[in-house]
Motif scaffolding. Structure first.
Motif, PDB file in Angstrom:
ATOM      1  N   GLN A 141       0.888  -1.142   0.083  1.00  0.00           N
ATOM      2  CA  GLN A 141       0.018   0.070  -0.031  1.00  0.00           C
ATOM      3  C   GLN A 141       0.775   1.444  -0.020  1.00  0.00           C
ATOM      4  O   GLN A 141       0.414   2.299  -0.541  1.00  0.00           O
ATOM      5  N   ALA A 142       1.869   1.437   0.872  1.00  0.00           N
ATOM      6  CA  ALA A 142       3.077   2.245   0.655  1.00  0.00           C
ATOM      7  C   ALA A 142       3.477   2.499  -0.756  1.00  0.00           C
ATOM      8  O   ALA A 142       3.403   3.942  -1.061  1.00  0.00           O
ATOM      9  N   ALA A 143       3.694   1.659  -1.390  1.00  0.00           N
ATOM     10  CA  ALA A 143       4.319   1.879  -2.748  1.00  0.00           C
ATOM     11  C   ALA A 143       3.124   2.420  -3.665  1.00  0.00           C
ATOM     12  O   ALA A 143       3.616   3.215  -4.521  1.00  0.00           O
ATOM     13  N   ARG A 144       2.030   1.984  -3.496  1.00  0.00           N
ATOM     14  CA  ARG A 144       0.937   2.409  -4.331  1.00  0.00           C
ATOM     15  C   ARG A 144       0.463   3.839  -4.016  1.00  0.00           C
ATOM     16  O   ARG A 144       0.422   4.635  -4.679  1.00  0.00           O
ATOM     17  N   ASN A 145       0.529   4.279  -2.828  1.00  0.00           N
ATOM     18  CA  ASN A 145       0.351   5.625  -2.290  1.00  0.00           C
ATOM     19  C   ASN A 145       1.511   6.478  -2.817  1.00  0.00           C
ATOM     20  O   ASN A 145       1.175   7.665  -3.533  1.00  0.00           O
ATOM     21  N   CYS A 146       2.804   6.181  -2.925  1.00  0.00           N
ATOM     22  CA  CYS A 146       3.767   6.868  -3.359  1.00  0.00           C
ATOM     23  C   CYS A 146       3.727   6.982  -4.986  1.00  0.00           C
ATOM     24  O   CYS A 146       3.950   8.359  -5.428  1.00  0.00           O
ATOM     25  N   ILE A 147       3.396   6.016  -5.533  1.00  0.00           N
ATOM     26  CA  ILE A 147       3.150   6.288  -7.104  1.00  0.00           C
ATOM     27  C   ILE A 147       2.160   7.388  -7.328  1.00  0.00           C
ATOM     28  O   ILE A 147       2.081   7.842  -8.259  1.00  0.00           O
ATOM     29  N   ALA A 148       1.167   7.118  -6.831  1.00  0.00           N
ATOM     30  CA  ALA A 148      -0.140   7.913  -6.982  1.00  0.00           C
ATOM     31  C   ALA A 148       0.178   9.338  -6.857  1.00  0.00           C
ATOM     32  O   ALA A 148      -0.435  10.148  -7.048  1.00  0.00           O
ATOM     33  N   ALA A 149       1.052   9.546  -5.695  1.00  0.00           N
ATOM     34  CA  ALA A 149       1.298  10.873  -5.211  1.00  0.00           C
ATOM     35  C   ALA A 149       2.508  11.509  -6.147  1.00  0.00           C
ATOM     36  O   ALA A 149       2.699  12.864  -6.276  1.00  0.00           O
ATOM     37  N   VAL A 150       2.974  10.700  -6.884  1.00  0.00           N
ATOM     38  CA  VAL A 150       4.238  11.567  -7.871  1.00  0.00           C
ATOM     39  C   VAL A 150       3.556  11.820  -9.178  1.00  0.00           C
ATOM     40  O   VAL A 150       3.219  10.851  -9.906  1.00  0.00           O
ATOM     41  N   LYS A 151       3.615  12.924  -9.577  1.00  0.00           N
ATOM     42  CA  LYS A 151       3.009  13.463 -10.741  1.00  0.00           C
ATOM     43  C   LYS A 151       4.220  13.650 -11.716  1.00  0.00           C
ATOM     44  O   LYS A 151       4.419  14.872 -11.872  1.00  0.00           O
ATOM     45  N   ARG A 152       4.632  12.737 -12.534  1.00  0.00           N
ATOM     46  CA  ARG A 152       5.685  12.818 -13.451  1.00  0.00           C
ATOM     47  C   ARG A 152       5.202  12.046 -14.597  1.00  0.00           C
ATOM     48  O   ARG A 152       4.409  11.059 -14.542  1.00  0.00           O
ATOM     49  N   PRO A 153       5.839  12.408 -15.722  1.00  0.00           N
ATOM     50  CA  PRO A 153       5.475  11.720 -16.857  1.00  0.00           C
ATOM     51  C   PRO A 153       6.483  10.604 -17.003  1.00  0.00           C
ATOM     52  O   PRO A 153       7.575  10.589 -17.392  1.00  0.00           O
ATOM     53  N   PHE A 154       6.149   9.456 -16.475  1.00  0.00           N
ATOM     54  CA  PHE A 154       6.894   8.430 -16.392  1.00  0.00           C
ATOM     55  C   PHE A 154       7.462   7.595 -17.673  1.00  0.00           C
ATOM     56  O   PHE A 154       8.619   7.344 -17.813  1.00  0.00           O
ATOM     57  N   SER A 155       6.864   7.848 -18.719  1.00  0.00           N
ATOM     58  CA  SER A 155       7.361   7.480 -19.938  1.00  0.00           C
ATOM     59  C   SER A 155       8.459   8.383 -20.402  1.00  0.00           C
ATOM     60  O   SER A 155       9.092   7.836 -21.505  1.00  0.00           O
ATOM     61  N   ALA A 156       8.734   9.502 -19.828  1.00  0.00           N
ATOM     62  CA  ALA A 156      10.030  10.383 -20.262  1.00  0.00           C
ATOM     63  C   ALA A 156      11.353   9.827 -19.684  1.00  0.00           C
ATOM     64  O   ALA A 156      12.298  10.472 -19.783  1.00  0.00           O
ATOM     65  N   TYR A 157      11.158   8.788 -18.850  1.00  0.00           N
ATOM     66  CA  TYR A 157      12.374   8.483 -18.029  1.00  0.00           C
ATOM     67  C   TYR A 157      12.891   7.165 -18.629  1.00  0.00           C
ATOM     68  O   TYR A 157      13.971   6.513 -18.168  1.00  0.00           O
ATOM     69  N   GLY A 158      12.814   6.673 -20.062  1.00  0.00           N
ATOM     70  CA  GLY A 158      13.189   5.440 -20.341  1.00  0.00           C
ATOM     71  C   GLY A 158      14.528   5.381 -20.940  1.00  0.00           C
ATOM     72  O   GLY A 158      15.391   6.530 -20.867  1.00  0.00           O
ATOM     73  N   THR A 159      15.028   4.251 -21.387  1.00  0.00           N
ATOM     74  CA  THR A 159      16.368   4.104 -22.123  1.00  0.00           C
ATOM     75  C   THR A 159      16.744   4.736 -23.074  1.00  0.00           C
ATOM     76  O   THR A 159      17.730   5.526 -23.394  1.00  0.00           O
ATOM     77  N   ALA A 160      15.643   5.039 -24.089  1.00  0.00           N
ATOM     78  CA  ALA A 160      15.886   6.029 -25.082  1.00  0.00           C
ATOM     79  C   ALA A 160      16.279   7.413 -24.846  1.00  0.00           C
ATOM     80  O   ALA A 160      17.309   8.133 -25.352  1.00  0.00           O
ATOM     81  N   SER A 161      15.586   7.870 -23.652  1.00  0.00           N
ATOM     82  CA  SER A 161      15.862   9.453 -23.508  1.00  0.00           C
ATOM     83  C   SER A 161      17.080   9.348 -22.657  1.00  0.00           C
ATOM     84  O   SER A 161      17.881  10.334 -23.035  1.00  0.00           O
ATOM     85  N   ALA A 162      17.529   8.195 -22.008  1.00  0.00           N
ATOM     86  CA  ALA A 162      18.648   8.262 -21.231  1.00  0.00           C
ATOM     87  C   ALA A 162      19.853   8.663 -22.226  1.00  0.00           C
ATOM     88  O   ALA A 162      20.729   9.217 -22.056  1.00  0.00           O
TER      89      ALA A 162
END
Length: 475
Positions: A141-162
Motif C-alpha cells: 500500500q505504501a508503494a501504491r500511495n507513493c506512485i499515486a502521489a508522484v506527478k511525473r511523466p514516467f514515459s519520459a524516463y526510459g532508456t531511449a531518453s537516457a
C-alpha cells in the motif's frame, strides 16, 4: 585502466573540444562527493524532460567529471553508466580509485547520474521507517500511495531518453568520440547509445551484459542456476560438505516453512536493540537469497545462513537482510525510475510463455509485484530499438555464477556485435571490473581495442572460502 599516449596539450585541445567549448577542467564547479576523497568537477546539463516537447518542462542532469591525471590526456573519455535501472553514477564513484584508476591516467572519466537517479532529479519513494518489519500488505500500500502521489511523466524516463541525454552530455563537454563502460542495466543503455550514435562510439566495455532480448523481471532461470552452483560447490568442498551435508534439503525445508507462514520472529532491532516482531515471508526470504547470489563472497556465507535458519537461529540471516537495506555501502536504487524503465520496456514483453519457461520461486514474487505496480504507472510501452549490429570494438565481462546476467546473456548480445571479446571468470557473481587484474585489462583494451586481451590473469582470482561457523569464513 588508463591508456598512455603522448600528445601535446594543444593537439589534445584541438581534438577534444570544438571551437568555443571550454576544456572540461574549466567547466562546471569543483565539488566533493561521497566515494571520492579528491575534488572533482560537477557539471549540470539542462535538458528537456520530454524530448517530444522541447519547449516543455526541463530537468537538470548531474554529471561528474574526473579529469585525466596527465595533462596530455587522450581526447576520448570513458563514460560510466551505472546499473539498476535506478542506480546513479555518483553511487559508484568509489570505483574511480580502483577499477578506473589506470584508465584515468590518460583519459577523463565522465560519470552520469541517469535522469531520475541520484542528483538528476531522483525519482523515488520516501524511506519508510522500519520497513523490514512492516507487514507485506502495508508495504504494498505504501508503494501504491507513493506512485499515486508522484506527478511525473514516467514515459519520459526510459532508456531511449537516457541515451539521448548521453549525447547531449558529449556535446556539452566538447568531446568528439567517447568510450562507454556499463554495468548490468548500464550495458543495455550503452548498447542503445552505440546503436543510436554509432559514429560517436570508439569502444565499449560491458560488465554483466544484458542481452537485447532479455526481460529484466524474468530472471528465475538464471537465479536458480546460480543457487544450484552454490549447492554443488559446497558439495565439492570437503569442509563445506562436512559442515552442511544436507544443504539442499535444509534450504527446501526452510523455504517451505516460510511459505506456510509459520515463521514469526522476535529479534532485537539493529538500531535500538529493542525487541521487534518480524514475519519472515517468502518474498523477504527468497529476495534476500537472490540478493546474496550477486556477490561471490556472500554466496560462500549462504550455506551457514541457511543452516542457521534451519536450526531456528534466524539472527544471522536477518542481519544479512538488513545489510542490504539502509546499511548498504551503495546508494539505494531509485525505485520509481526502476519501475518507469521496466514497466515500459520489459513487462510488455513478459508473455505467459516466458513466465512459464522462466518460473522460479526465487523471482516469482518480485515479478508479480512489479507487474502489479506497473498497472498504476500507466506508462506507454516503449518502441523496441532496431537490433542493428554494433561495429565498435566491445569487451564483455561475465561471472560464471552471475544470477542475473550470466555468460549466456553476453553470448546472446555478442551475436549482434561485429568485434566482441568475451571474458568469463569462475566462481564470481555480478560484476568483474573491480576484481584481480581487471582494472589493468580495462586500460589495455581501451589502449588498443582492436587487439585481443590476454586474460590469463583472471584465472588467478581465487574463489572465496566458505563460512563454516559464526566466526566467519575460513582463513
Amino acid at each position: 585502466m588508463k591508456p598512455s599516449l603522448i600528445l601535446t596539450f594543444s593537439l589534445c585541445a584541438l581534438l577534444a573540444f570544438p571551437a568555443g567549448a571550454k576544456p572540461v577542467s574549466q567547466q562546471g564547479r569543483s565539488c566533493h562527493l561521497p566515494g571520492s576523497e579528491e575534488a572533482l568537477r560537477c557539471v549540470t546539463v539542462p535538458l528537456p524532460l520530454d524530448y517530444a516537447k522541447p519547449a516543455g518542462p526541463t530537468l537538470k542532469l548531474h554529471v561528474t567529471v574526473a579529469p585525466a591525471f596527465r595533462e596530455a590526456a587522450r581526447p576520448d573519455p570513458l563514460f560510466i553508466l551505472a546499473g539498476g535501472p535506478g542506480q546513479a553514477g555518483t553511487d559508484v564513484l568509489v570505483l574511480l580509485n580502483h577499477s578506473f584508476r589506470r584508465v584515468r591516467a590518460t583519459r577523463d572519466i565522465v560519470v552520469i547520474d541517469q535522469r531520475g537517479t541520484g542528483l538528476s532529479d531522483k525519482l523515488d519513494c520516501p524511506a519508510i521507517a522500519n520497513e523490514e518489519t512492516m507487514p507485506a500488505a502495508e508495504q504494498e500500500q505504501a508503494a501504491r500511495n507513493c506512485i499515486a502521489a508522484v506527478k511525473r511523466p514516467f514515459s519520459a524516463y526510459g532508456t531511449a531518453s537516457a541515451a539521448r541525454d548521453i549525447e547531449q552530455v558529449r556535446l556539452a563537454l566538447g568531446y568528439d568520440t567517447i568510450n562507454l563502460w556499463g554495468a548490468s542495466y548500464g550495458t543495455r543503455l550503452a548498447q542503445h547509445y552505440a546503436r543510436a550514435y554509432p559514429a560517436k562510439v570508439r569502444a565499449l566495455i560491458l560488465d554483466g551484459v544484458v542481452a537485447p532480448d532479455q526481460v529484466i523481471p524474468a530472471g528465475g532461470r538464471d537465479a536458480a542456476a546460480a543457487l544450484e552452483l552454490v549447492f554443488s560447490d559446497c558439495a565439492a568442498n570437503p569442509a563445506c560438505q562436512l559442515a552442511y551435508p544436507a544443504l539442499r534439503q535444509e534450504y527446501a525445508a526452510v523455504a517451505a516453512r516460510v511459505a506456510s507462514g509459520a515463521v514469526e520472529l522476535e529479534l532485537p532491532d539493529p538500531r535500538t536493540a529493542r525487541a521487534v516482531k518480524v514475519q519472515m515471508n517468502s518474498e523477504r526470504f527468497l529476495g534476500t537469497v537472490h540478493g546474496i547470489l550477486y556477490s561471490a563472497a556472500d554466496t560462500r556465507r549462504l550455506p551457514f545462513l541457511i543452516h542457521s535458519a534451519y536450526a531456528g537461529r534466524w539472527q544471522p540471516f536477518v542481519a544479512r537482510r538488513n545489510a542490504a537495506g539502509d546499511f548498504s555501502s551503495e546508494g539505494p536504487v531509485a525505485q520509481l525510475l526502476h519501475l518507469a524503465v521496466v514497466c515500459a520496456e520489459d513487462v510488455p514483453r513478459l508473455t505467459p510463455a516466458l513466465r512459464k519457461d522462466d518460473d522460479s520461486p526465487l523471482t516469482a514474487a518480485l515479478t508479480t509485484r512489479i507487474t502489479s505496480l506497473c498497472a498504476l504507472l500507466n506508462v506507454v510501452p516503449a518502441a523496441p530499438q532496431a537490433s542493428t549490429a554494433i561495429k565498435a570494438p566491445v569487451l564483455m565481462l561475465s561471472g560464471e555464477n552471475d544470477p542475473v546476467t550470466p555468460p549466456r546473456r553476453a553470448r546472446a548480445a555478442g551475436e549482434l556485435m561485429a568485434r566482441a571479446q568475451h571474458l568469463t571468470v569462475a566462481h564470481v557473481g555480478h560484476g568483474i571490473s573491480q576484481l584481480g587484474c581487471s582494472p589493468r585489462l580495462l586500460r589495455e583494451f581501451l589502449d588498443k581495442p582492436e587487439q585481443q586481451v590476454d586474460a590469463a590473469c583472471l584465472k588467478e582470482i581465487p574463489a572465496p572460502t566458505f563460512q563454516l561457523g559464526s566466526a566467519g569464513p575460513q582463513p
